[in-house]
Design a protein around this motif. Sequence first.
Motif, PDB file in Angstrom:
ATOM      1  N   ASP A  84      -3.367  -4.133  -5.939  1.00  0.00           N
ATOM      2  CA  ASP A  84      -3.022  -4.030  -7.356  1.00  0.00           C
ATOM      3  C   ASP A  84      -2.998  -2.584  -7.848  1.00  0.00           C
ATOM      4  O   ASP A  84      -2.213  -2.234  -8.734  1.00  0.00           O
ATOM      5  N   ALA A  85      -3.873  -1.736  -7.283  1.00  0.00           N
ATOM      6  CA  ALA A  85      -3.896  -0.327  -7.685  1.00  0.00           C
ATOM      7  C   ALA A  85      -2.567   0.343  -7.336  1.00  0.00           C
ATOM      8  O   ALA A  85      -2.035   1.143  -8.111  1.00  0.00           O
ATOM      9  N   PHE A  86      -2.015   0.012  -6.167  1.00  0.00           N
ATOM     10  CA  PHE A  86      -0.721   0.562  -5.773  1.00  0.00           C
ATOM     11  C   PHE A  86       0.390   0.024  -6.668  1.00  0.00           C
ATOM     12  O   PHE A  86       1.302   0.750  -7.054  1.00  0.00           O
ATOM     13  N   ALA A  87       0.309  -1.257  -7.033  1.00  0.00           N
ATOM     14  CA  ALA A  87       1.312  -1.852  -7.913  1.00  0.00           C
ATOM     15  C   ALA A  87       1.351  -1.121  -9.258  1.00  0.00           C
ATOM     16  O   ALA A  87       2.429  -0.862  -9.814  1.00  0.00           O
ATOM     17  N   SER A  88       0.181  -0.766  -9.789  1.00  0.00           N
ATOM     18  CA  SER A  88       0.110  -0.034 -11.063  1.00  0.00           C
ATOM     19  C   SER A  88       0.711   1.360 -10.914  1.00  0.00           C
ATOM     20  O   SER A  88       1.459   1.833 -11.778  1.00  0.00           O
ATOM     21  N   PHE A  89       0.394   2.030  -9.797  1.00  0.00           N
ATOM     22  CA  PHE A  89       0.950   3.354  -9.525  1.00  0.00           C
ATOM     23  C   PHE A  89       2.470   3.300  -9.483  1.00  0.00           C
ATOM     24  O   PHE A  89       3.152   4.175 -10.017  1.00  0.00           O
TER      25      PHE A  89
ATOM     26  N   ALA B 176       0.814  -1.216   0.000  1.00  0.00           N
ATOM     27  CA  ALA B 176       0.000   0.000   0.000  1.00  0.00           C
ATOM     28  C   ALA B 176       0.847   1.264   0.000  1.00  0.00           C
ATOM     29  O   ALA B 176       1.912   1.312   0.615  1.00  0.00           O
ATOM     30  N   ARG B 177       0.363   2.281  -0.697  1.00  0.00           N
ATOM     31  CA  ARG B 177       0.879   3.638  -0.528  1.00  0.00           C
ATOM     32  C   ARG B 177       0.145   4.219   0.672  1.00  0.00           C
ATOM     33  O   ARG B 177      -1.081   4.121   0.764  1.00  0.00           O
ATOM     34  N   LEU B 178       0.883   4.830   1.574  1.00  0.00           N
ATOM     35  CA  LEU B 178       0.300   5.276   2.834  1.00  0.00           C
ATOM     36  C   LEU B 178       0.032   6.775   2.892  1.00  0.00           C
ATOM     37  O   LEU B 178      -1.092   7.198   3.163  1.00  0.00           O
ATOM     38  N   THR B 179       1.065   7.561   2.685  1.00  0.00           N
ATOM     39  CA  THR B 179       0.960   8.998   2.944  1.00  0.00           C
ATOM     40  C   THR B 179       1.596   9.835   1.845  1.00  0.00           C
ATOM     41  O   THR B 179       2.390   9.336   1.037  1.00  0.00           O
TER      42      THR B 179
END
Length: 319
Positions: free
Chosen positions: A295-300, A115-118
């Motif tokens: 998966d959304a974070f992986a794409s980012f 996850a992207r956190l902040t």
Amino acid sequence: MRRTTLAALMLVTTCLVGTARAQQMDTLTLIAPAGPGGGWDQTARALQSAIQKGGKVGAVTVENIPGAGGTIGLAQFVERERGQGDSMIVGGLVMLGAILTNNAPVKLDQVTPIARLTGEYEVVVVPASSEFQTLDDLLAALKENPGGVAWGGGSAGGTDHILAGLIAQGAGVDPAQVNYVPFSGGGEALAAVMGGHVAAGISGLSEWVGQIQAGTLRPLAISSPERLEGLDAPTLREAGVDLDLVNWRAIMAPPGIDDAQKQALVQLVDETVKSETWQETLKSKGWSDAYLSGDAFASFLAEEDTRVTAILKSIGLVK
């Protein structure tokens, strides 16, 4: 019909047991690939506190492995923790930049994105006793003698270094001439700024907000698109440099874990960031909620690698 019902019951039971196991973790290690006091260390310890208060993990420990913009800790993490579902590493934009500038052998496509956190904006500061009262003053000195103005911040190629290069570029100075002094932890960078060993410092706001509030550091500009409440400093755009920049931080798992282990960690972090403890941390440290998981974070992450590579090439940090 009976066989179908029995099979369905067995499947439900298996799923329930798997979920229960995912929610019950004896220990968890969080790697902060930097020295104490910096943004990654603060993120790891804030996450540690929130997870422990959530009661889903028996014991959460933080381990610091500083050096080379997080790439030393990343390399150790990938080698040591491969296949282990009870450890995660903090990273972010700084690490991505350090990987590129150091041509590191271990890259972020070798870990498992959780996850992207902040997100956090960067602040340019000088000691309260500095002759530089405004960013204009600092940039005037930079234009006159680029090498004579030392900037202190985090690791080479990281967000602080990128911002120093972009500010110089925006002021019409060759970024390659910037005298940037990297430090592996926020505490070291702060000591260098306070001691007058560098002319100015760049870091995430949370790392130096205490000294700013105490009046020992003077903020010259913030990298946000708009002024931040409670901070008496103009944006870079207001100060004449047409840019803004946000430093994101994230949490990642080792390579080689299975889907069940990955989902257990995603679920744990999903629940943790919704907690009152974590939300209070965001407010107290001035971090913006940039949560993006799975998966959304992986794409980012893949898209960000392309974007940061282009930026680093534009300011001469990557060939």
